[in-house]
Design an enzyme around this catalytic site. Structure first.
Site, PDB file in Angstrom:
ATOM      1  N   HIS A   1       0.248   4.263   7.188  1.00 27.45           N
ATOM      2  CA  HIS A   1       0.622   4.716   5.852  1.00 27.45           C
ATOM      3  C   HIS A   1       1.285   6.085   5.891  1.00 27.45           C
ATOM      4  O   HIS A   1       0.939   6.931   6.717  1.00 27.45           O
ATOM      5  CB  HIS A   1      -0.621   4.759   4.959  1.00 27.45           C
ATOM      6  CG  HIS A   1      -1.237   3.421   4.763  1.00 27.45           C
ATOM      7  ND1 HIS A   1      -2.442   3.058   5.328  1.00 27.45           N
ATOM      8  CD2 HIS A   1      -0.791   2.337   4.081  1.00 27.45           C
ATOM      9  CE1 HIS A   1      -2.720   1.814   4.994  1.00 27.45           C
ATOM     10  NE2 HIS A   1      -1.739   1.356   4.237  1.00 27.45           N
TER      11      HIS A   1
ATOM     12  N   ASP B   1      -3.696   7.180  10.115  1.00 30.06           N
ATOM     13  CA  ASP B   1      -3.968   5.807  10.533  1.00 30.06           C
ATOM     14  C   ASP B   1      -2.776   5.145  11.221  1.00 30.06           C
ATOM     15  O   ASP B   1      -2.878   4.006  11.685  1.00 30.06           O
ATOM     16  CB  ASP B   1      -4.413   4.957   9.349  1.00 30.06           C
ATOM     17  CG  ASP B   1      -3.357   4.836   8.253  1.00 30.06           C
ATOM     18  OD1 ASP B   1      -2.252   5.393   8.404  1.00 30.06           O
ATOM     19  OD2 ASP B   1      -3.643   4.179   7.237  1.00 30.06           O
TER      20      ASP B   1
ATOM     21  N   SER C   1       0.779  -1.235   0.000  1.00 30.97           N
ATOM     22  CA  SER C   1       0.000   0.000   0.000  1.00 30.97           C
ATOM     23  C   SER C   1       0.811   1.286   0.000  1.00 30.97           C
ATOM     24  O   SER C   1       0.392   2.282  -0.607  1.00 30.97           O
ATOM     25  CB  SER C   1      -0.963   0.009   1.189  1.00 30.97           C
ATOM     26  OG  SER C   1      -0.285  -0.216   2.407  1.00 30.97           O
TER      27      SER C   1
END
Length: 263
Positions: free
Chosen positions: A241, A238, A40
């Site tokens: 990330h 979060d 990601s």
């Protein structure tokens, strides 16, 4: 997410690819192609809030007619963020390192011509899911083959992955061997044994074994594999990330590192 979703998307056709050395700086060879792979933080989560991208494009990630993106239909188009929007499509994508990398490369005047970015990253994937013969591996090879149609040179693989492997002690212990094999297999199947690889050492993790993974990443002993360290980069809301700022910084560091292969 499981990589099995890609099974219906992939073909098993034989890959035939140029063996032109990736350090050849002759712009007449066509596009300079960079494969963006991993999970990601390579796909890009910068600027995500409540599962949606805020739409902010920093100056370092602006589009340019000299920077193209291979879309999910294997067609070239002008690159605009989010680069992985139709590749890592089951998750919201935002700013990643790819455009900051490409714009930084252009500013360096390396005489490598037009830049072609090939997004291949899928969020939540472990290194074992990128093994030779698996769906993600086949997807990467298939897109690399498509990118070369019409001419071009694969200049490097840009790799940012490992957060998912921090959850398990066993996965952390096996990570270095698995990553080494992945790099070796990809180079072999691309018929580019000296293909540069620029990878990123983790800034964040999903589990407690981050230092084991970072040690493995920083300790890869293969020719033409260099590692940039994301430790200390700004993390998003979060806690996992990279923020937009962090993604831009990592992209610029990868560009600085790739330039070492050209100079």
């Amino acid at each position: 997410m499981s990589s099995l979703i890609w099974l219906v998307l992939l073909s098993c056709s034989t890959l035939v690819i140029s063996t032109k050395n990736s350090s050849d700086s002759n712009a007449s060879q066509g596009k300079s192609i960079f494969i963006l792979a991993g999970q990601s933080n390579m796909a890009g989560r910068g600027g995500l809030k409540s599962g949606m991208w805020d739409g902010y494009v920093p100056p370092e990630c602006q589009s340019s007619p000299k920077i193209l993106r291979l879309n999910a239909e294997n067609k070239w188009e002008e690159a605009r963020p989010p680069l992985h929007r139709d590749i890592d499509y089951l998750k919201a994508c935002g700013i990643g390192p790819g455009l900051a990398f490409a714009n930084s490369i252009l500013k360096k005047n390396l005489s490598i011509g037009e830049i072609g970015l090939v997004p291949c990253a899928i969020g939540g994937t472990q290194i074992s899911e990128w093994r030779r013969g698996g769906p993600l591996y086949k997807q990467l090879l298939s897109r690399a083959h498509a990118a070369l149609q019409g001419g071009g040179i694969i200049r490097a693989i840009l790799w940012y992955q490992g957060e998912s492997d921090t959850r398990s002690e066993e996965d952390a212990k096996l990570y270095k061997a698995r990553l080494t094999k992945f790099f070796t297999d990809i180079r072999s199947d691309l018929k580019l044994p000296e293909l540069p690889v620029v990878q990123v050492a983790l800034a964040s993790a999903e589990g407690p074994y981050i230092e084991d993974i970072r040690k493995a990443q920083l300790g890869i002993d293969l020719p033409n594999v260099k590692c940039v360290d994301a430790k200390g980069m700004k993390i998003g809301y979060d806690g996992l990330h990279l923020s937009t700022e962090g993604e831009v910084h990592v992209g610029q560091m990868m560009a600085d590192t790739f330039a070492q292969f050209i100079s």
